[in-house]
Design a protein around this motif. Structure first.
Motif, PDB file in Angstrom:
ATOM      1  N   TYR A  62       0.797  -1.236   0.000  1.00  0.00           N
ATOM      2  CA  TYR A  62       0.000   0.000   0.000  1.00  0.00           C
ATOM      3  C   TYR A  62       0.833   1.291   0.000  1.00  0.00           C
ATOM      4  O   TYR A  62       0.289   2.354  -0.253  1.00  0.00           O
ATOM      5  CB  TYR A  62      -0.940   0.012   1.213  1.00  0.00           C
ATOM      6  CG  TYR A  62      -2.213  -0.792   1.023  1.00  0.00           C
ATOM      7  CD1 TYR A  62      -2.234  -2.163   1.269  1.00  0.00           C
ATOM      8  CD2 TYR A  62      -3.401  -0.185   0.612  1.00  0.00           C
ATOM      9  CE1 TYR A  62      -3.399  -2.903   1.109  1.00  0.00           C
ATOM     10  CE2 TYR A  62      -4.574  -0.909   0.459  1.00  0.00           C
ATOM     11  CZ  TYR A  62      -4.572  -2.264   0.697  1.00  0.00           C
ATOM     12  OH  TYR A  62      -5.728  -2.993   0.533  1.00  0.00           O
ATOM     13  N   THR A 117      -2.500   2.543  -3.867  1.00  0.00           N
ATOM     14  CA  THR A 117      -3.686   1.959  -3.239  1.00  0.00           C
ATOM     15  C   THR A 117      -4.781   1.827  -4.293  1.00  0.00           C
ATOM     16  O   THR A 117      -4.787   2.566  -5.279  1.00  0.00           O
ATOM     17  CB  THR A 117      -4.226   2.864  -2.112  1.00  0.00           C
ATOM     18  OG1 THR A 117      -4.615   4.118  -2.691  1.00  0.00           O
ATOM     19  CG2 THR A 117      -3.179   3.105  -1.024  1.00  0.00           C
ATOM     20  N   PRO A 118      -5.687   0.890  -4.096  1.00  0.00           N
ATOM     21  CA  PRO A 118      -6.823   0.825  -5.018  1.00  0.00           C
ATOM     22  C   PRO A 118      -7.742   2.028  -4.769  1.00  0.00           C
ATOM     23  O   PRO A 118      -7.783   2.563  -3.656  1.00  0.00           O
ATOM     24  CB  PRO A 118      -7.529  -0.469  -4.622  1.00  0.00           C
ATOM     25  CG  PRO A 118      -7.146  -0.704  -3.201  1.00  0.00           C
ATOM     26  CD  PRO A 118      -5.782  -0.102  -3.010  1.00  0.00           C
ATOM     27  N   VAL A 119      -8.446   2.449  -5.797  1.00  0.00           N
ATOM     28  CA  VAL A 119      -9.410   3.530  -5.615  1.00  0.00           C
ATOM     29  C   VAL A 119     -10.587   2.993  -4.782  1.00  0.00           C
ATOM     30  O   VAL A 119     -11.137   1.937  -5.091  1.00  0.00           O
ATOM     31  CB  VAL A 119      -9.896   4.057  -6.984  1.00  0.00           C
ATOM     32  CG1 VAL A 119     -11.032   5.050  -6.816  1.00  0.00           C
ATOM     33  CG2 VAL A 119      -8.742   4.696  -7.741  1.00  0.00           C
ATOM     34  N   ASP A 120     -10.903   3.699  -3.739  1.00  0.00           N
ATOM     35  CA  ASP A 120     -12.045   3.326  -2.897  1.00  0.00           C
ATOM     36  C   ASP A 120     -13.314   3.429  -3.760  1.00  0.00           C
ATOM     37  O   ASP A 120     -13.483   4.413  -4.499  1.00  0.00           O
ATOM     38  CB  ASP A 120     -12.112   4.291  -1.704  1.00  0.00           C
ATOM     39  CG  ASP A 120     -13.144   3.864  -0.672  1.00  0.00           C
ATOM     40  OD1 ASP A 120     -14.347   3.814  -1.017  1.00  0.00           O
ATOM     41  OD2 ASP A 120     -12.763   3.606   0.479  1.00  0.00           O
ATOM     42  N   HIS A 171      -3.297   8.969  -5.009  1.00  0.00           N
ATOM     43  CA  HIS A 171      -3.293   7.502  -5.144  1.00  0.00           C
ATOM     44  C   HIS A 171      -2.713   6.771  -3.939  1.00  0.00           C
ATOM     45  O   HIS A 171      -2.789   5.550  -3.866  1.00  0.00           O
ATOM     46  CB  HIS A 171      -2.603   7.076  -6.442  1.00  0.00           C
ATOM     47  CG  HIS A 171      -1.117   7.089  -6.396  1.00  0.00           C
ATOM     48  ND1 HIS A 171      -0.370   5.939  -6.277  1.00  0.00           N
ATOM     49  CD2 HIS A 171      -0.240   8.106  -6.437  1.00  0.00           C
ATOM     50  CE1 HIS A 171       0.914   6.258  -6.268  1.00  0.00           C
ATOM     51  NE2 HIS A 171       1.013   7.569  -6.367  1.00  0.00           N
ATOM     52  N   TYR A 180      -6.245   6.065  -1.568  1.00  0.00           N
ATOM     53  CA  TYR A 180      -7.443   5.459  -2.159  1.00  0.00           C
ATOM     54  C   TYR A 180      -8.141   6.375  -3.158  1.00  0.00           C
ATOM     55  O   TYR A 180      -9.327   6.249  -3.418  1.00  0.00           O
ATOM     56  CB  TYR A 180      -8.397   4.966  -1.054  1.00  0.00           C
ATOM     57  CG  TYR A 180      -7.627   4.174  -0.020  1.00  0.00           C
ATOM     58  CD1 TYR A 180      -7.303   2.852  -0.262  1.00  0.00           C
ATOM     59  CD2 TYR A 180      -7.167   4.773   1.146  1.00  0.00           C
ATOM     60  CE1 TYR A 180      -6.533   2.135   0.645  1.00  0.00           C
ATOM     61  CE2 TYR A 180      -6.393   4.063   2.067  1.00  0.00           C
ATOM     62  CZ  TYR A 180      -6.087   2.742   1.800  1.00  0.00           C
ATOM     63  OH  TYR A 180      -5.313   2.046   2.687  1.00  0.00           O
ATOM     64  N   ALA A 237     -11.456  11.304  -1.424  1.00  0.00           N
ATOM     65  CA  ALA A 237     -10.523  10.453  -0.671  1.00  0.00           C
ATOM     66  C   ALA A 237     -10.129  11.137   0.644  1.00  0.00           C
ATOM     67  O   ALA A 237     -10.026  10.487   1.690  1.00  0.00           O
ATOM     68  CB  ALA A 237      -9.285  10.158  -1.516  1.00  0.00           C
ATOM     69  N   GLU A 247      -9.084   3.634  11.428  1.00  0.00           N
ATOM     70  CA  GLU A 247      -8.269   2.817  10.529  1.00  0.00           C
ATOM     71  C   GLU A 247      -6.866   2.617  11.095  1.00  0.00           C
ATOM     72  O   GLU A 247      -6.297   1.527  11.016  1.00  0.00           O
ATOM     73  CB  GLU A 247      -8.195   3.521   9.168  1.00  0.00           C
ATOM     74  CG  GLU A 247      -7.759   2.640   8.033  1.00  0.00           C
ATOM     75  CD  GLU A 247      -8.091   3.275   6.678  1.00  0.00           C
ATOM     76  OE1 GLU A 247      -9.272   3.302   6.310  1.00  0.00           O
ATOM     77  OE2 GLU A 247      -7.179   3.757   5.998  1.00  0.00           O
ATOM     78  N   GLY A 291      -3.143  -1.749   4.446  1.00  0.00           N
ATOM     79  CA  GLY A 291      -4.054  -0.675   4.072  1.00  0.00           C
ATOM     80  C   GLY A 291      -5.499  -0.993   4.372  1.00  0.00           C
ATOM     81  O   GLY A 291      -5.821  -1.991   5.014  1.00  0.00           O
ATOM     82  N   ARG A 292      -6.339  -0.129   3.837  1.00  0.00           N
ATOM     83  CA  ARG A 292      -7.771  -0.132   4.161  1.00  0.00           C
ATOM     84  C   ARG A 292      -8.435  -1.488   3.952  1.00  0.00           C
ATOM     85  O   ARG A 292      -9.353  -1.858   4.669  1.00  0.00           O
ATOM     86  CB  ARG A 292      -8.469   0.942   3.311  1.00  0.00           C
ATOM     87  CG  ARG A 292      -9.942   1.131   3.631  1.00  0.00           C
ATOM     88  CD  ARG A 292     -10.491   2.386   2.940  1.00  0.00           C
ATOM     89  NE  ARG A 292      -9.923   3.599   3.531  1.00  0.00           N
ATOM     90  CZ  ARG A 292     -10.000   4.805   2.962  1.00  0.00           C
ATOM     91  NH1 ARG A 292     -10.592   4.949   1.794  1.00  0.00           N
ATOM     92  NH2 ARG A 292      -9.466   5.845   3.569  1.00  0.00           N
TER      93      ARG A 292
END
Lengths: 127, 405
Positions: B10, B14-17, B204, B207, B255, B266, B359-360
């Motif tokens: 991460y 990170t992946p896009v939320d 990025h 997220y 984000a 978190e 990460g998330r």
């Protein structure tokens, strides 16, 4: 870093991994590389009547270094000392499809064979 | 159910939320206007979205919305901050202070400025990765125009004492830039309380989408001025020309809004997971070393060196897990991590390091799996390692004459 199938195969199923007794007169041990450089190879050859009967390796290094040394143990078996001495790093590069940044791994394997032979000769006063 | 491959990188991205993605979608083809178009509703819609994003960011870092300059990401923000200050204040002085463990976007920009005639001091760090405040104070001269220190390190997660650095900068009247790419949205940031004048951040890493970020630029006490790096339409108060990336900026704003609401919870959750992974690995294996300060670090980060095994081969044995290594073999340069080297970690241990980035979307199940697999892989490679064998035989590896190559 993407690896060739052959590198992955040697990494996953290393050939002749292990150690012989260093003190055995029939065993030549070559240790090359340095921990600071990220690779150290130990190659051992069991030699009888000028012929390499068996080989073992242990390697600290990347997948290509492990594969190069694993392949070297396969290749030297059954060869005479002189034949093994002729193995070139470029043959290892070709066989394993090593990319340019990994050529030093093959050089190290060639050096390890030569160092093991030198150790054997020294032990047996053939140097 | 575990899903493979497992993402544990991460810090890299990170992946896009999904909530971020949803907020962005209307701005691609429906509300596609140019935020600089002042004469029609397409432009107004875009401008309104930009204003909202500015407010969301301002809320997260406690600044005025007008103080946010949008960029293409943290690398651009770092470039704009360093070059912008250097070129704007060159009459005042030619000295810049940064640290050896900064990101390449800072270090390489500083090197370019050195070529232009600026002088740069690269502060060392101690073995925990922290800079020494006394060393910083001593480095400041009457020529110093900028101090640039990162908030959290991308490799070892170490958090620098930013408020103290901000205080020192203020006392000496030096502009303070903070590369907060890894910290914003993960730990609380307040630019006033921390005395930050310029701050880089990126979407990025939190997220949001790639290709968008920002630079906080202080407007009051002091008002920081920057020479633009790119010439053009004079967008962003003249500091960064170029049509705004409206969907990207909307995503960055969203984000930040999510981070502001969820980051404390978190951080607690990820701290527990990270500690669990760390404890498991350290209990199951001997000769493993934590890199970076044990407490002053991001919850998301775990950087460990596994003596006698090489990082790249370790990652090869963990190919169903996405990780990073400080090993040379993962780079084109064949040099091991300069960050770890700066901590005084030997090259051998730098080659043996893994960086776990949580990460998330990291789950407890993933943590258990990764811990178990890491222990397996390290054990297997140690059986294959001549160094481990020698160490077990009682040979001091430092006393061995190695053949350098």
């Amino acid at each position: 870093m993407s690896y060739s199938k052959k590198v992955i195969d040697h990494y996953s199923n290393p050939r002749n991994m292990g150690s012989f007794d260093k003190g055995d007169d029939e065993v030549g041990t070559g240790i090359v590389g340095a921990p600071e450089c990220g690779d150290v190879m130990k190659l051992q050859l069991k030699i009888s009547g000028g012929v390499i009967e068996d080989a073992r390796f242990k390697t600290f290094g990347c997948g290509s270094a492990i594969a190069s040394s694993s392949l070297a143990t396969e290749w030297v078996k059954g060869k005479t000392i002189d034949e093994a001495f002729e193995i070139k790093n470029t043959e290892i590069v070709t066989e394993l499809n090593l990319p340019p940044v990994k050529i030093h791994c093959s050089v190290l394997a060639e050096d390890a064979i030569k160092a093991a032979i030198a150790d054997y000769k020294k032990k047996n006063n053939e140097g | 159910m575990l899903k493979f491959p497992i993402y544990m990188d991460y810090h890299s991205t990170t992946p896009v939320d999904p909530r971020v993605l949803e907020s962005m979608l209307p701005y691609f083809s429906g509300k596609f206007g140019n935020a600089a178009s002042k004469n029609h509703s397409f432009g107004w819609d875009a401008d309104e979205a930009i204003s909202k994003a500015r407010a969301q960011i301002a809320q997260l870092i406690a600044c005025n919305p007008k103080e946010v300059v949008f960029t293409s990401g943290a690398t651009e923000s770092d470039n704009l901050a360093l070059k912008g200050v250097a070129h704007m204040y060159r009459e005042k002085g030619n000295h810049i202070i940064t640290a050896v463990t900064e990101h390449k976007a800072i270090l390489d920009t500083a090197k370019r400025l050195e070529k232009e005639g600026f002088e740069v001091t690269y502060l060392p760090v101690d073995s925990d990765g922290l800079i020494n405040l006394e060393t910083l104070k001593a480095a400041i001269t009457d020529q110093t125009i900028l101090i640039s220190i990162m908030l959290a390190n991308n490799e070892i997660g170490v958090i620098q004492p930013i408020a103290e650095i901000g205080q020192i900068a203020k006392e000496k009247g030096v502009v303070f830039h903070c590369d907060a790419t890894q910290g914003v949205g993960k730990i609380p940031v307040n630019v006033d309380e921390m005395g930050i004048d310029l701050m880089s951040f990126s979407a990025h890493k939190i997220y949001g989408p790639k290709g968008v970020g920002g630079l906080y630029v202080r407007r009051k006490k002091p008002r920081v001025r920057l020479a633009a790096v790119m010439d053009g339409g004079g967008h962003e108060r003249g500091m960064r020309s170029g049509t705004l990336n409206v969907p990207g900026i909307v995503g960055l704003g969203k984000a930040c809004e999510i981070a502001e609401k969820e980051m404390i919870e978190e951080e607690l959750r990820l701290t527990k997971m990270r500690n669990k992974l760390q404890d498991y690995i350290m209990t199951e294996l001997d000769e493993v070393y934590l890199n970076g300060h044990p407490e002053n670090r991001l919850a998301q980060n775990l950087n460990i060196s596994f003596a006698y095994v090489e990082g790249e081969s370790l990652m090869m044995g963990l190919k169903e897990i996405a990780l990073s290594s400080g090993s040379a073999c993962t780079t084109a340069t064949l040099e091991p991590s300069y960050v770890l080297r700066a901590l005084g970690v030997g090259s051998d241990l730098a080659h043996s390091s893994l960086r776990f980035g949580l990460g998330r979307f990291t789950t407890d199940e993933e943590i258990d799996y990764v811990g178990k697999r890491v222990v397996e892989a390290v054990t297997r490679l140690r059986e294959m390692s001549p160094l481990y064998e020698m160490a077990k035989e009682g040979i001091d590896l430092k006393s061995v004459q190695w053949t350098e190559h």
